[in-house]
Design an enzyme around this catalytic site. Structure first.
Site, PDB file in Angstrom:
ATOM      1  N   LYS A   9       0.287 -13.873  -5.601  1.00 38.15           N
ATOM      2  CA  LYS A   9       0.420 -12.578  -4.937  1.00 38.15           C
ATOM      3  C   LYS A   9      -0.326 -13.008  -3.420  1.00 38.15           C
ATOM      4  O   LYS A   9      -0.347 -14.152  -3.092  1.00 38.15           O
ATOM      5  CB  LYS A   9      -0.175 -11.428  -5.534  1.00 38.15           C
ATOM      6  N   HIS A  91      10.919  -9.285  -6.874  1.00 32.11           N
ATOM      7  CA  HIS A  91       9.649  -9.021  -7.413  1.00 32.11           C
ATOM      8  C   HIS A  91       9.412  -7.425  -7.176  1.00 32.11           C
ATOM      9  O   HIS A  91       9.920  -7.022  -6.111  1.00 32.11           O
ATOM     10  CB  HIS A  91       8.549  -9.679  -6.963  1.00 32.11           C
ATOM     11  N   GLU A 139       9.038  -6.569 -15.649  1.00 28.94           N
ATOM     12  CA  GLU A 139       7.716  -6.078 -15.652  1.00 28.94           C
ATOM     13  C   GLU A 139       7.862  -4.736 -15.022  1.00 28.94           C
ATOM     14  O   GLU A 139       8.178  -4.210 -14.186  1.00 28.94           O
ATOM     15  CB  GLU A 139       7.579  -6.811 -14.344  1.00 28.94           C
TER      16      GLU A 139
HETATM   17  O1  G3P Z   1       4.452 -11.164 -10.870  1.00 28.39           O
HETATM   18  C1  G3P Z   1       3.331 -10.887 -11.805  1.00 28.39           C
HETATM   19  C2  G3P Z   1       2.970  -9.416 -11.742  1.00 28.39           C
HETATM   20  O2  G3P Z   1       3.462  -8.577 -11.209  1.00 28.39           O
HETATM   21  C3  G3P Z   1       1.976  -8.932 -12.796  1.00 28.39           C
HETATM   22  O3  G3P Z   1       0.817  -8.809 -12.210  1.00 28.39           O
HETATM   23  O4  G3P Z   1      -1.406  -8.706 -12.401  1.00 28.39           O
HETATM   24  O5  G3P Z   1      -0.125  -7.349 -13.866  1.00 28.39           O
HETATM   25  O6  G3P Z   1      -0.398  -9.689 -14.253  1.00 28.39           O
HETATM   26  P1  G3P Z   1      -0.333  -8.670 -13.129  1.00 28.39           P
END
Ligand code: G3P
Length: 220
Positions: A9, A91, A139
């Site tokens: 990120k 994303h 996600e």
């Molecule tokens: O691209 C991976 C992301 O959006 C997940 O973030 O910090 O929850 O692992 P995190």
């Protein structure tokens, strides 16, 4: 074993010199395990990581344009020239329109780049799979950066996404992400049928990034 893509990120701990340090850790840890571990740093750090480390490098975003009069855009062609293996596409922190995702998935095939299309629920996972990317990565946005692992908090979304994706396209690989940080979260994701995980803060923001990554892959 599975696939792990670490999204750096715009975290300070994953930018510039810190990105190089983290890439070196990933290179070292991945040499000790069978898991495939790749990194997704910011654009400017891509060429240096590519040239210095034996690790696959993905961009975090790519624009749906070809060479031409577009200001502040990154083309798939330039990512390829700079040595990126592929890119995250859509994303949740950098959404694209469906037509753009479609354009990019086709363009990536043409250039032999690996496409990782991010999605936010089961329906969008099925829609993305229909475009035949290499990967879809489900996600739930509300869990991103929360430290609450999707594989434990919402196992059904992972399971149903895997099913929806493979029903549409047997070839597509499915990742899940959001809140993944522990070995158990990763193994649970694999048990639910995912091919791997996409994660960020659990490793990038960890006090000891090496220890966190070793723990994730079960070396500790
Ligand atoms: O691209 C991976 C992301 O959006 C997940 O973030 O910090 O929850 O692992 P995190």
């Amino acid at each position: 074993m599975g696939v792990i893509i670490i999204n750096f990120k715009a975290y300070r701990e994953g930018s510039g010199k810190q990105a190089l340090k983290l890439a070196e850790i990933v290179e070292e840890v991945s040499s000790k395990v069978d898991d495939y571990i790749a990194v997704a740093p910011n654009f400017l750090d891509i060429p240096e990581i590519v040239s210095k480390f034996n690790v696959d490098v993905f961009a975090q975003h790519v624009d749906a344009v070809t060479f031409g009069s577009h200001t502040s855009r990154i083309t798939a062609e330039v990512l390829k020239e700079k040595g990126a293996k592929g890119s995250l596409i859509n994303h949740s922190e950098r959404r694209l329109r469906l037509a753009d995702i479609d354009f990019l998935v086709s363009k990536f095939k043409e250039l032999s780049l690996t496409s990782v299309v991010c999605t936010n629920n089961v329906a969008t996972t099925a829609a993305a799979s229909a475009l035949s990317p290499d990967y879809v990565a489900i996600e739930p946005p509300e869990l991103i950066g929360s430290g609450i692992p999707v594989s434990k908090a919402e196992p059904e979304i992972v399971e149903n996404s895997v099913k929806a994706a493979k029903d549409v396209n047997k070839e597509v690989m499915v990742l899940c992400g959001a809140g993944i940080s522990k070995h158990e979260d990763y193994i649970t994701a694999l048990d639910l049928g995912a091919d791997g995980v996409l994660l960020a803060s659990g490793i990038v923001k960890a006090e000891d990034q090496k220890k966190a990554l070793e723990e994730l892959v079960g070396l500790r």
